[in-house]
Scaffold this motif. Structure first.
Motif, PDB file in Angstrom:
ATOM      1  N   ALA A  35      39.972  43.378  22.301  1.00 50.79           N
ATOM      2  CA  ALA A  35      41.085  43.943  23.069  1.00 50.79           C
ATOM      3  C   ALA A  35      41.478  43.013  24.209  1.00 50.79           C
ATOM      4  CB  ALA A  35      40.711  45.321  23.608  1.00 50.79           C
ATOM      5  N   ASN A  36      40.488  42.466  24.900  1.00 48.91           N
ATOM      6  CA  ASN A  36      40.780  41.521  25.988  1.00 48.91           C
ATOM      7  C   ASN A  36      41.433  40.251  25.463  1.00 48.91           C
ATOM      8  OD1 ASN A  36      39.826  43.209  27.993  1.00 48.91           O
ATOM      9  ND2 ASN A  36      37.762  42.350  27.947  1.00 48.91           N
ATOM     10  N   SER A  37      40.940  39.751  24.345  1.00 52.47           N
ATOM     11  CA  SER A  37      41.522  38.559  23.740  1.00 52.47           C
ATOM     12  C   SER A  37      42.963  38.819  23.306  1.00 52.47           C
ATOM     13  CB  SER A  37      40.690  38.115  22.541  1.00 52.47           C
ATOM     14  OG  SER A  37      41.275  37.007  21.912  1.00 52.47           O
ATOM     15  N   ALA A  38      43.194  39.981  22.741  1.00 54.89           N
ATOM     16  CA  ALA A  38      44.557  40.341  22.324  1.00 54.89           C
ATOM     17  C   ALA A  38      45.493  40.364  23.525  1.00 54.89           C
ATOM     18  CB  ALA A  38      44.544  41.692  21.617  1.00 54.89           C
ATOM     19  N   ALA A  39      45.022  40.882  24.644  1.00 56.72           N
ATOM     20  CA  ALA A  39      45.849  40.933  25.858  1.00 56.72           C
ATOM     21  C   ALA A  39      46.185  39.533  26.351  1.00 56.72           C
ATOM     22  CB  ALA A  39      45.138  41.723  26.948  1.00 56.72           C
ATOM     23  N   LEU A  40      45.237  38.620  26.240  1.00 59.23           N
ATOM     24  CA  LEU A  40      45.454  37.246  26.707  1.00 59.23           C
ATOM     25  C   LEU A  40      46.344  36.432  25.780  1.00 59.23           C
ATOM     26  CD1 LEU A  40      41.842  36.379  27.920  1.00 59.23           C
ATOM     27  CD2 LEU A  40      43.869  36.788  29.348  1.00 59.23           C
ATOM     28  N   THR A  47      45.744  45.512  21.888  1.00 60.63           N
ATOM     29  CA  THR A  47      44.980  45.974  23.047  1.00 60.63           C
ATOM     30  C   THR A  47      45.134  47.481  23.202  1.00 60.63           C
ATOM     31  OG1 THR A  47      45.304  43.851  24.158  1.00 60.63           O
ATOM     32  CG2 THR A  47      44.676  45.723  25.549  1.00 60.63           C
ATOM     33  N   ILE A  48      46.364  47.956  23.109  1.00 59.88           N
ATOM     34  CA  ILE A  48      46.643  49.383  23.252  1.00 59.88           C
ATOM     35  C   ILE A  48      45.989  50.172  22.115  1.00 59.88           C
ATOM     36  CG2 ILE A  48      48.485  51.113  23.239  1.00 59.88           C
ATOM     37  CD1 ILE A  48      50.261  48.880  24.575  1.00 59.88           C
ATOM     38  N   ALA A  49      46.099  49.660  20.902  1.00 64.16           N
ATOM     39  CA  ALA A  49      45.543  50.362  19.736  1.00 64.16           C
ATOM     40  C   ALA A  49      44.018  50.454  19.805  1.00 64.16           C
ATOM     41  CB  ALA A  49      45.973  49.670  18.444  1.00 64.16           C
ATOM     42  N   ILE A  50      43.369  49.388  20.210  1.00 63.89           N
ATOM     43  CA  ILE A  50      41.903  49.412  20.311  1.00 63.89           C
ATOM     44  C   ILE A  50      41.477  50.396  21.393  1.00 63.89           C
ATOM     45  CG2 ILE A  50      39.851  48.077  20.929  1.00 63.89           C
ATOM     46  CD1 ILE A  50      41.262  45.647  19.552  1.00 63.89           C
ATOM     47  N   SER A  51      42.163  50.372  22.523  1.00 64.25           N
ATOM     48  CA  SER A  51      41.859  51.299  23.612  1.00 64.25           C
ATOM     49  C   SER A  51      41.926  52.747  23.134  1.00 64.25           C
ATOM     50  CB  SER A  51      42.843  51.067  24.765  1.00 64.25           C
ATOM     51  OG  SER A  51      42.746  52.060  25.746  1.00 64.25           O
ATOM     52  N   ALA A  52      42.985  53.079  22.412  1.00 63.82           N
ATOM     53  CA  ALA A  52      43.158  54.450  21.903  1.00 63.82           C
ATOM     54  C   ALA A  52      42.114  54.775  20.836  1.00 63.82           C
ATOM     55  CB  ALA A  52      44.560  54.619  21.337  1.00 63.82           C
ATOM     56  N   ALA A  53      41.839  53.816  19.973  1.00 62.35           N
ATOM     57  CA  ALA A  53      40.944  54.061  18.842  1.00 62.35           C
ATOM     58  C   ALA A  53      39.500  54.318  19.271  1.00 62.35           C
ATOM     59  CB  ALA A  53      40.992  52.898  17.861  1.00 62.35           C
ATOM     60  N   VAL A  54      39.060  53.680  20.337  1.00 59.79           N
ATOM     61  CA  VAL A  54      37.656  53.810  20.725  1.00 59.79           C
ATOM     62  C   VAL A  54      37.435  54.830  21.840  1.00 59.79           C
ATOM     63  CG1 VAL A  54      37.099  51.462  19.962  1.00 59.79           C
ATOM     64  CG2 VAL A  54      37.675  51.876  22.364  1.00 59.79           C
ATOM     65  N   HIS A  55      38.510  55.432  22.334  1.00 61.44           N
ATOM     66  CA  HIS A  55      38.383  56.366  23.463  1.00 61.44           C
ATOM     67  C   HIS A  55      37.365  57.480  23.187  1.00 61.44           C
ATOM     68  CE1 HIS A  55      39.390  58.849  26.899  1.00 61.44           C
ATOM     69  NE2 HIS A  55      39.497  59.874  26.069  1.00 61.44           N
ATOM     70  N   ALA A  56      37.536  58.192  22.103  1.00 60.92           N
ATOM     71  CA  ALA A  56      36.655  59.340  21.825  1.00 60.92           C
ATOM     72  C   ALA A  56      35.199  58.896  21.675  1.00 60.92           C
ATOM     73  CB  ALA A  56      37.123  60.076  20.572  1.00 60.92           C
ATOM     74  N   ALA A  74      44.687  48.083  28.849  1.00 62.10           N
ATOM     75  CA  ALA A  74      45.763  48.607  28.004  1.00 62.10           C
ATOM     76  C   ALA A  74      46.950  49.072  28.839  1.00 62.10           C
ATOM     77  CB  ALA A  74      45.249  49.745  27.126  1.00 62.10           C
ATOM     78  N   LEU A  75      46.676  49.626  30.003  1.00 62.00           N
ATOM     79  CA  LEU A  75      47.745  50.074  30.890  1.00 62.00           C
ATOM     80  C   LEU A  75      48.593  48.896  31.362  1.00 62.00           C
ATOM     81  CD1 LEU A  75      49.054  52.417  32.404  1.00 62.00           C
ATOM     82  CD2 LEU A  75      47.344  52.102  34.220  1.00 62.00           C
ATOM     83  N   ALA A  78      50.772  47.864  28.406  1.00 64.41           N
ATOM     84  CA  ALA A  78      51.797  48.872  28.106  1.00 64.41           C
ATOM     85  C   ALA A  78      52.941  48.760  29.108  1.00 64.41           C
ATOM     86  CB  ALA A  78      51.197  50.276  28.129  1.00 64.41           C
ATOM     87  N   ARG A  79      52.600  48.540  30.364  1.00 63.88           N
ATOM     88  CA  ARG A  79      53.634  48.368  31.398  1.00 63.88           C
ATOM     89  C   ARG A  79      54.386  47.060  31.204  1.00 63.88           C
ATOM     90  NH1 ARG A  79      50.177  50.990  36.415  1.00 63.88           N
ATOM     91  NH2 ARG A  79      50.851  53.137  35.994  1.00 63.88           N
ATOM     92  N   ARG A  80      53.679  46.017  30.808  1.00 62.51           N
ATOM     93  CA  ARG A  80      54.329  44.726  30.548  1.00 62.51           C
ATOM     94  C   ARG A  80      55.344  44.859  29.415  1.00 62.51           C
ATOM     95  NH1 ARG A  80      50.037  40.604  29.770  1.00 62.51           N
ATOM     96  NH2 ARG A  80      49.782  40.977  31.985  1.00 62.51           N
ATOM     97  N   LEU A  81      54.997  45.664  28.413  1.00 62.63           N
ATOM     98  CA  LEU A  81      55.900  45.898  27.280  1.00 62.63           C
ATOM     99  C   LEU A  81      56.988  46.917  27.598  1.00 62.63           C
ATOM    100  CD1 LEU A  81      53.286  46.173  24.383  1.00 62.63           C
ATOM    101  CD2 LEU A  81      54.884  44.285  24.782  1.00 62.63           C
ATOM    102  N   ASP A  82      56.862  47.586  28.743  1.00 59.61           N
ATOM    103  CA  ASP A  82      57.749  48.693  29.118  1.00 59.61           C
ATOM    104  C   ASP A  82      57.760  49.761  28.036  1.00 59.61           C
ATOM    105  OD1 ASP A  82      59.414  50.082  30.864  1.00 59.61           O
ATOM    106  OD2 ASP A  82      61.240  49.274  29.939  1.00 59.61           O
ATOM    107  N   ASP A  83      56.571  50.037  27.501  1.00 56.05           N
ATOM    108  CA  ASP A  83      56.393  51.065  26.472  1.00 56.05           C
ATOM    109  C   ASP A  83      55.874  52.323  27.153  1.00 56.05           C
ATOM    110  OD1 ASP A  83      55.561  52.727  24.395  1.00 56.05           O
ATOM    111  OD2 ASP A  83      54.812  51.071  23.173  1.00 56.05           O
ATOM    112  N   GLN A  84      56.802  53.196  27.524  1.00 54.50           N
ATOM    113  CA  GLN A  84      56.425  54.375  28.296  1.00 54.50           C
ATOM    114  C   GLN A  84      55.586  55.365  27.496  1.00 54.50           C
ATOM    115  OE1 GLN A  84      60.061  55.865  30.022  1.00 54.50           O
ATOM    116  NE2 GLN A  84      60.004  54.330  31.648  1.00 54.50           N
ATOM    117  N   LEU A  85      55.802  55.440  26.208  1.00 54.35           N
ATOM    118  CA  LEU A  85      54.981  56.337  25.398  1.00 54.35           C
ATOM    119  C   LEU A  85      53.530  55.849  25.361  1.00 54.35           C
ATOM    120  CD1 LEU A  85      54.960  58.892  23.716  1.00 54.35           C
ATOM    121  CD2 LEU A  85      55.533  57.500  21.710  1.00 54.35           C
ATOM    122  N   ALA A  86      53.345  54.545  25.149  1.00 54.57           N
ATOM    123  CA  ALA A  86      51.986  53.986  25.171  1.00 54.57           C
ATOM    124  C   ALA A  86      51.381  54.129  26.563  1.00 54.57           C
ATOM    125  CB  ALA A  86      52.005  52.520  24.742  1.00 54.57           C
TER     126      ALA A  86
END
Length: 184
Positions: A35-40, A47-56, A74-75, A78-86
């Motif tokens: 997830a960190n590598s994906a963000a970089l 990054t967002i998908a991994i964060s959601a997938a491993v939360h539980a 992930a936050l 998500a803000r960088r992408l301006d993806d308000q749903l994410a």
């Protein structure tokens, strides 16, 4: 499972909950690194998908600090992408983890931001989910009136949306709160 429509190249065969937990425990630091590598490397959706997938998993196994770090990363994306749903989904998971670690003011702030976003987006199911989480946090800090308002509003939304699972969970939290306050 496929991520963004791309099936995995290989996946372990897991035949029991214990095997799945064991696999996740062995791979959780690798998933965090991915997830960190994906963000970089501008793979923000991963990054967002991994964060959601491993939360539980992270929540249930007590890896709350790792979950908070992952959700914060992930936050940012998500803000960088301006993806308000994410962003609203990440804020909800982040608020849940902040509550679990006793950071109730931070949890309330994260959940309030998520609630505002879901309302702006017109997502009543998101709103109901956040209101339930916010009710739990408000109960934890002893603000029983605000907790009751949040949970009652969430229950109303779930009923209108015909979400039986949402109704059941929220009714359970509301019932516990009513018992706690002597509202039999």
């Amino acid at each position: 499972p496929a991520v963004f429509g791309i099936p995995p190249m290989c996946a372990p065969e897991l035949h029991s909950l214990e095997e799945a937990i064991s696999w996740m425990e062995a791979e959780r630091l690798n998933l965090h690194a991915a997830a960190n590598s994906a963000a970089l490397h501008d793979r923000h959706r991963h990054t967002i998908a991994i964060s959601a997938a491993v939360h539980a998993f992270l929540r249930s196994q007590g890896h709350w600090d790792q979950a908070i770090a992952l959700h914060n990363a992930a936050l940012v994306v998500a803000r960088r992408l301006d993806d308000q749903l994410a962003e609203s989904a990440v804020l909800t998971d982040l608020g849940d983890m902040q509550h679990m670690t006793g950071e109730h003011l931070a949890a309330a702030a994260s959940l309030t931001l998520a609630l505002d976003l879901y309302r702006r987006l017109g997502s009543q199911i998101g709103e109901a989910s956040v209101l339930t989480e916010l009710g739990i946090v408000r109960q934890a800090v002893g603000d029983y009136q605000a907790a009751t308002r949040s949970l009652t509003r969430a229950l109303d939304l779930y009923c209108r949306l015909n979400s039986r699972i949402g109704e059941a969970g929220t009714s359970s939290y509301l019932g516990y709160l009513q018992r706690l306050t002597g509202d039999y």
